[in-house]
Design an enzyme around this catalytic site. Structure first.
Site, mmCIF file in Angstrom:
data_model
loop_
_atom_site.group_PDB
_atom_site.id
_atom_site.type_symbol
_atom_site.label_atom_id
_atom_site.label_comp_id
_atom_site.label_asym_id
_atom_site.label_seq_id
_atom_site.Cartn_x
_atom_site.Cartn_y
_atom_site.Cartn_z
ATOM 1 N N LEU A 8 0.843 -1.207 0.000
ATOM 2 C CA LEU A 8 0.000 0.000 0.000
ATOM 3 C C LEU A 8 0.877 1.255 0.000
ATOM 4 O O LEU A 8 1.638 1.484 0.928
ATOM 5 C CB LEU A 8 -0.912 0.011 1.225
ATOM 6 C CG LEU A 8 -1.784 -1.239 1.394
ATOM 7 C CD1 LEU A 8 -2.748 -1.045 2.557
ATOM 8 C CD2 LEU A 8 -2.527 -1.567 0.111
ATOM 9 N N ARG A 15 1.455 14.083 7.414
ATOM 10 C CA ARG A 15 2.270 14.401 8.586
ATOM 11 C C ARG A 15 3.746 14.650 8.247
ATOM 12 O O ARG A 15 4.520 15.104 9.073
ATOM 13 C CB ARG A 15 2.136 13.286 9.632
ATOM 14 C CG ARG A 15 0.766 13.254 10.296
ATOM 15 C CD ARG A 15 0.496 11.965 11.058
ATOM 16 N NE ARG A 15 0.045 10.884 10.190
ATOM 17 C CZ ARG A 15 -0.264 9.660 10.620
ATOM 18 N NH1 ARG A 15 -0.152 9.367 11.898
ATOM 19 N NH2 ARG A 15 -0.669 8.731 9.776
ATOM 20 N N GLN A 73 -4.978 3.718 -7.164
ATOM 21 C CA GLN A 73 -6.113 4.017 -6.283
ATOM 22 C C GLN A 73 -6.358 5.520 -6.449
ATOM 23 O O GLN A 73 -5.642 6.344 -5.879
ATOM 24 C CB GLN A 73 -5.769 3.691 -4.818
ATOM 25 C CG GLN A 73 -6.941 3.903 -3.874
ATOM 26 C CD GLN A 73 -6.523 3.906 -2.396
ATOM 27 O OE1 GLN A 73 -5.369 4.117 -2.052
ATOM 28 N NE2 GLN A 73 -7.484 3.664 -1.526
ATOM 29 N N GLY A 78 -8.925 4.921 2.102
ATOM 30 C CA GLY A 78 -8.570 4.092 3.246
ATOM 31 C C GLY A 78 -7.804 2.844 2.829
ATOM 32 O O GLY A 78 -7.776 2.469 1.651
ATOM 33 N N ASP A 102 5.027 2.393 4.026
ATOM 34 C CA ASP A 102 5.704 3.238 5.012
ATOM 35 C C ASP A 102 6.248 2.427 6.195
ATOM 36 O O ASP A 102 6.549 2.975 7.242
ATOM 37 C CB ASP A 102 4.768 4.365 5.491
ATOM 38 C CG ASP A 102 3.574 3.855 6.283
ATOM 39 O OD1 ASP A 102 3.312 2.634 6.273
ATOM 40 O OD2 ASP A 102 2.885 4.679 6.920
ATOM 41 N N TYR A 363 44.570 21.314 -10.319
ATOM 42 C CA TYR A 363 43.373 20.843 -11.020
ATOM 43 C C TYR A 363 43.824 20.033 -12.229
ATOM 44 O O TYR A 363 44.520 20.554 -13.116
ATOM 45 C CB TYR A 363 42.479 22.007 -11.492
ATOM 46 C CG TYR A 363 41.409 21.466 -12.421
ATOM 47 C CD1 TYR A 363 40.424 20.616 -11.923
ATOM 48 C CD2 TYR A 363 41.432 21.717 -13.795
ATOM 49 C CE1 TYR A 363 39.488 20.038 -12.767
ATOM 50 C CE2 TYR A 363 40.481 21.145 -14.641
ATOM 51 C CZ TYR A 363 39.521 20.310 -14.118
ATOM 52 O OH TYR A 363 38.600 19.728 -14.944
ATOM 53 N N TYR A 384 39.588 23.310 -20.917
ATOM 54 C CA TYR A 384 38.337 23.810 -21.478
ATOM 55 C C TYR A 384 38.587 25.137 -22.180
ATOM 56 O O TYR A 384 39.134 26.066 -21.572
ATOM 57 C CB TYR A 384 37.336 23.994 -20.316
ATOM 58 C CG TYR A 384 35.948 24.401 -20.711
ATOM 59 C CD1 TYR A 384 35.266 23.739 -21.722
ATOM 60 C CD2 TYR A 384 35.299 25.428 -20.044
ATOM 61 C CE1 TYR A 384 33.973 24.105 -22.066
ATOM 62 C CE2 TYR A 384 34.006 25.801 -20.381
ATOM 63 C CZ TYR A 384 33.353 25.141 -21.393
ATOM 64 O OH TYR A 384 32.076 25.505 -21.727
ATOM 65 N N ALA A 420 59.188 25.427 -13.598
ATOM 66 C CA ALA A 420 58.130 26.015 -12.779
ATOM 67 C C ALA A 420 57.579 27.279 -13.427
ATOM 68 O O ALA A 420 58.310 28.021 -14.080
ATOM 69 C CB ALA A 420 58.678 26.335 -11.389
HETATM 70 C C1 UD1 Z 1 -2.301 1.969 9.713
HETATM 71 C C2 UD1 Z 1 -3.291 0.998 10.336
HETATM 72 C C3 UD1 Z 1 -3.007 0.907 11.833
HETATM 73 C C4 UD1 Z 1 -1.569 0.519 12.074
HETATM 74 C C5 UD1 Z 1 -0.598 1.423 11.329
HETATM 75 C C6 UD1 Z 1 0.792 0.824 11.405
HETATM 76 C C7 UD1 Z 1 -5.412 1.031 9.081
HETATM 77 C C8 UD1 Z 1 -6.787 1.576 9.038
HETATM 78 N N1 UD1 Z 1 -4.647 1.447 10.115
HETATM 79 O O1 UD1 Z 1 -2.547 3.254 10.248
HETATM 80 O O2 UD1 Z 1 -3.869 -0.040 12.430
HETATM 81 O O3 UD1 Z 1 -1.297 0.537 13.461
HETATM 82 O O4 UD1 Z 1 -0.965 1.525 9.942
HETATM 83 O O5 UD1 Z 1 1.771 1.644 10.818
HETATM 84 O O6 UD1 Z 1 -5.043 0.231 8.239
HETATM 85 N N2 UD1 Z 1 -2.695 3.935 2.068
HETATM 86 C C9 UD1 Z 1 -3.166 3.747 0.776
HETATM 87 N N3 UD1 Z 1 -4.408 4.191 0.453
HETATM 88 C C10 UD1 Z 1 -5.236 4.783 1.354
HETATM 89 C C11 UD1 Z 1 -4.739 4.972 2.673
HETATM 90 C C12 UD1 Z 1 -3.481 4.526 3.004
HETATM 91 O O7 UD1 Z 1 -2.439 3.207 -0.074
HETATM 92 O O8 UD1 Z 1 -6.343 5.135 0.966
HETATM 93 C C13 UD1 Z 1 -1.326 3.452 2.401
HETATM 94 C C14 UD1 Z 1 -0.413 4.570 2.869
HETATM 95 O O9 UD1 Z 1 0.292 5.103 1.749
HETATM 96 C C15 UD1 Z 1 0.533 3.845 3.826
HETATM 97 C C16 UD1 Z 1 -0.302 2.701 4.373
HETATM 98 O O10 UD1 Z 1 -1.393 2.554 3.481
HETATM 99 O O11 UD1 Z 1 1.663 3.319 3.155
HETATM 100 C C17 UD1 Z 1 -0.802 3.002 5.789
HETATM 101 O O12 UD1 Z 1 -1.585 4.168 5.760
HETATM 102 P P1 UD1 Z 1 -1.513 5.261 6.924
HETATM 103 O O13 UD1 Z 1 -2.464 6.354 6.576
HETATM 104 O O14 UD1 Z 1 -0.129 5.614 7.203
HETATM 105 O O15 UD1 Z 1 -2.158 4.421 8.120
HETATM 106 P P2 UD1 Z 1 -1.929 4.619 9.658
HETATM 107 O O16 UD1 Z 1 -2.775 5.734 10.140
HETATM 108 O O17 UD1 Z 1 -0.495 4.688 9.956
HETATM 109 CA CA CA Z 2 1.383 4.762 8.763
#
Ligand code: UD1
Ligand code: CA
Length: 455
Positions: A8, A15, A73, A78, A102, A363, A384, A420
């Site tokens: 994902l 942040r 996506q 989410g 991440d 150089y 050059y 020199a």
């Molecule tokens: C998420 C988990 C949380 C966990 C934490 C661990 C969910 C709802 N929550 O929270 O339980 O403790 O990771 O680090 O899963 N992403 C998408 N598409 C979206 C949203 C997110 O690809 O629509 C990807 C983000 O790029 C990221 C990963 O999913 O790489 C996690 O998303 P992030 O928003 O960081 O979730 P957390 O709030 O950290």
């Molecule tokens: Ca995260």
């Protein structure tokens, strides 16, 4: 049973307060996503799929990954919605391993443990215990068994006290996951489709969910802001340096070295404080890197010493070379054996033969320097002409006096000596002394210019 990996990586990473998509923030010189991809490649999967969105094509371009199936996506609704985008192409009979873009320090051995400890038709979540679990999804257990995951923002006071958290790494049979994802709802605090809600659905369908604990927090830490990025950087550096120390590399201080790429070392290599290695670097047996050096994409031969404060990029040295202090080697520098490059010397695109010395304030660019050559202090190749670059050739055993300008294209013969201060514009023959200087004169009775009326 086959395995499909879904990474994902569509989120913005608000942040981070950055224009760069979060998964492209750099850790040890590489985007976060590249780390997750290299870990994924160590696992025997049929298919690696990356769900991307925020940052669009830039994400694809930043990690060259022809082996990856990219799924867009369009709107980030989410983590559950993200996984759903990748499901249509995922074979029903496979197991799906979900990784977060991440969470970059995860190790393939941990994934392997999850896979072997989980029966094929059951589910697993990688968890970890934290002293401060704030911000993470909490693992709710009953009689020791995982029941559901509650996100921080949706957790009640009791649930907020739970120290076991979801790392985001989840293993699940594909057919079941598809069905559960279709039933997700977004009636939570963030109005998102949470992947974590499938845990409760699994439990409701009598599918066991194994909460498997990671060995260390560092391995599973999620990177949401710059502070966590810096923490992960330190954790990864410690891991890289540990591996090298186990192979016998000596570090004056393992906490004061940075490896942003691959560092390969021979036996008895010693690295002093504040050395930064970038790209692919190879250090031969017995090489010594003194303090404050940047070495990028270079290969140093055995027993070469790099004194303090050098900047070395795209260079190759033979054995027993000595570089610096304060030297700069730019791309295309090839030093043979026992070459000395001293302080305030810049060299680019130049080959230097055995035992030659360029010791001070020079150089040298686009040159071919033979063996046993002495290049005096302050020598400059004028390579050059404002439009093109030209070559300077210096034969074996030549001696270039101090303060010489070699106006390229020009060739200095073997064994030649250049007086020199000469500005050499024509080739100089072998074995002869070549000089080019205006005659020195002294003017009798000459007066220093003074202020009007004072002399
Ligand atoms: C998420 C988990 C949380 C966990 C934490 C661990 C969910 C709802 N929550 O929270 O339980 O403790 O990771 O680090 O899963 N992403 C998408 N598409 C979206 C949203 C997110 O690809 O629509 C990807 C983000 O790029 C990221 C990963 O999913 O790489 C996690 O998303 P992030 O928003 O960081 O979730 P957390 O709030 O950290
Ligand atoms: Ca995260």
């Amino acid at each position: 049973m086959g395995l499909s990996i879904i990474i994902l990586a569509a989120g913005q990473g608000t942040r981070m307060c950055s224009d760069l998509p979060k998964v492209l923030q750099r850790l040890a010189g590489k985007p976060l996503l590249a780390h997750v991809l290299s870990c994924s490649r160590e696992v025997a999967a049929d298919d690696i799929c990356v769900v991307y969105g925020y940052g669009g094509e830039a994400v694809k371009e930043a990690v060259t990954a022809p082996d990856v199936r990219w799924v867009l996506q369009e709107e980030q609704l989410g983590t559950g919605h993200a996984v759903q985008q990748a499901m249509p192409e995922t074979p029903d009979e496979n197991r799906v391993l979900i990784l977060a873009g991440d969470v970059p320090l995860l190790m393939a051995t941990t994934i392997a443990r999850m896979i072997t400890q989980t029966p094929v038709d059951e589910m697993a979540v990688l968890t970890v215990d934290l002293d401060d679990p704030a911000g993470y999804g909490r693992i709710v257990r009953k009689d020791g068994k995982v029941r559901c995951i509650v996100e921080q923002r949706d957790a009640d006071n009791e649930q907020q006290k739970i120290s076991e958290i979801n790392t985001g790494v989840i293993l699940c049979p594909a057919d079941k996951l598809k069905a559960w994802l279709d039933n997700l709802r977004n009636d939570n605090e963030q109005g998102e489709y949470y992947l974590t809600d499938v845990i409760a659905m699994a439990v409701a369908s009598n599918v066991e969910v194994h909460g498997i604990k990671a060995d260390t927090w560092a391995e599973v830490m999620g990177i949401n802001d710059k502070k966590q990025l810096a923490e992960a950087e330190r954790a990864l550096q410690a891991r890289l340096v540990d591996e090298l120390m186990q192979q016998g590399v000596g570090f004056a201080d393992p906490a004061r070295v940075d490896i942003r790429g691959t560092l390969k070392c021979g036996k008895d290599v010693f690295v002093d404080v504040n050395a930064v290695f970038e790209g692919d670097v190879e250090l031969g047996d017995g090489t010594k890197i003194e303090s404050n050096n940047l070495i990028r994409d270079s290969k140093l031969g055995a027993r070469t010493v790099v004194h303090s404060n050098c900047h070395i990029e795209g260079a190759t040295t033979g054995v027993e070379c000595e570089i610096g202090p304060f030297a700069r080697l730019r791309p295309g520098v090839v030093l043979a054996d026992k070459v000395k490059v001293g302080n305030f010397v810049e060299i680019k695109k130049t080959t230097v033969g055995d035992g030659s010395k360029i010791n001070h304030l020079s150089y040298i660019g686009d040159a071919e320097i033979g063996a046993g050559v002495n290049v005096g202090a302050g020598t400059i190749t004028c390579n050059y002409d404002g439009k093109d670059k030209h070559k300077t050739k210096i034969g074996d055993g030549a001696f270039i006096g101090s303060g010489v300008e070699l106006v390229a294209p020009v060739e200095i013969g073997a064994g030649a000596t250049i007086g020199a201060g000469s500005t050499i514009t024509k080739s100089a023959p072998d074995e002869q002394l070549t000089l080019e200087r205006a005659r020195q004169t002294s003017i009798k009775g000459w007066k220093k210019p003074g202020k009007e009326g004072t002399s």
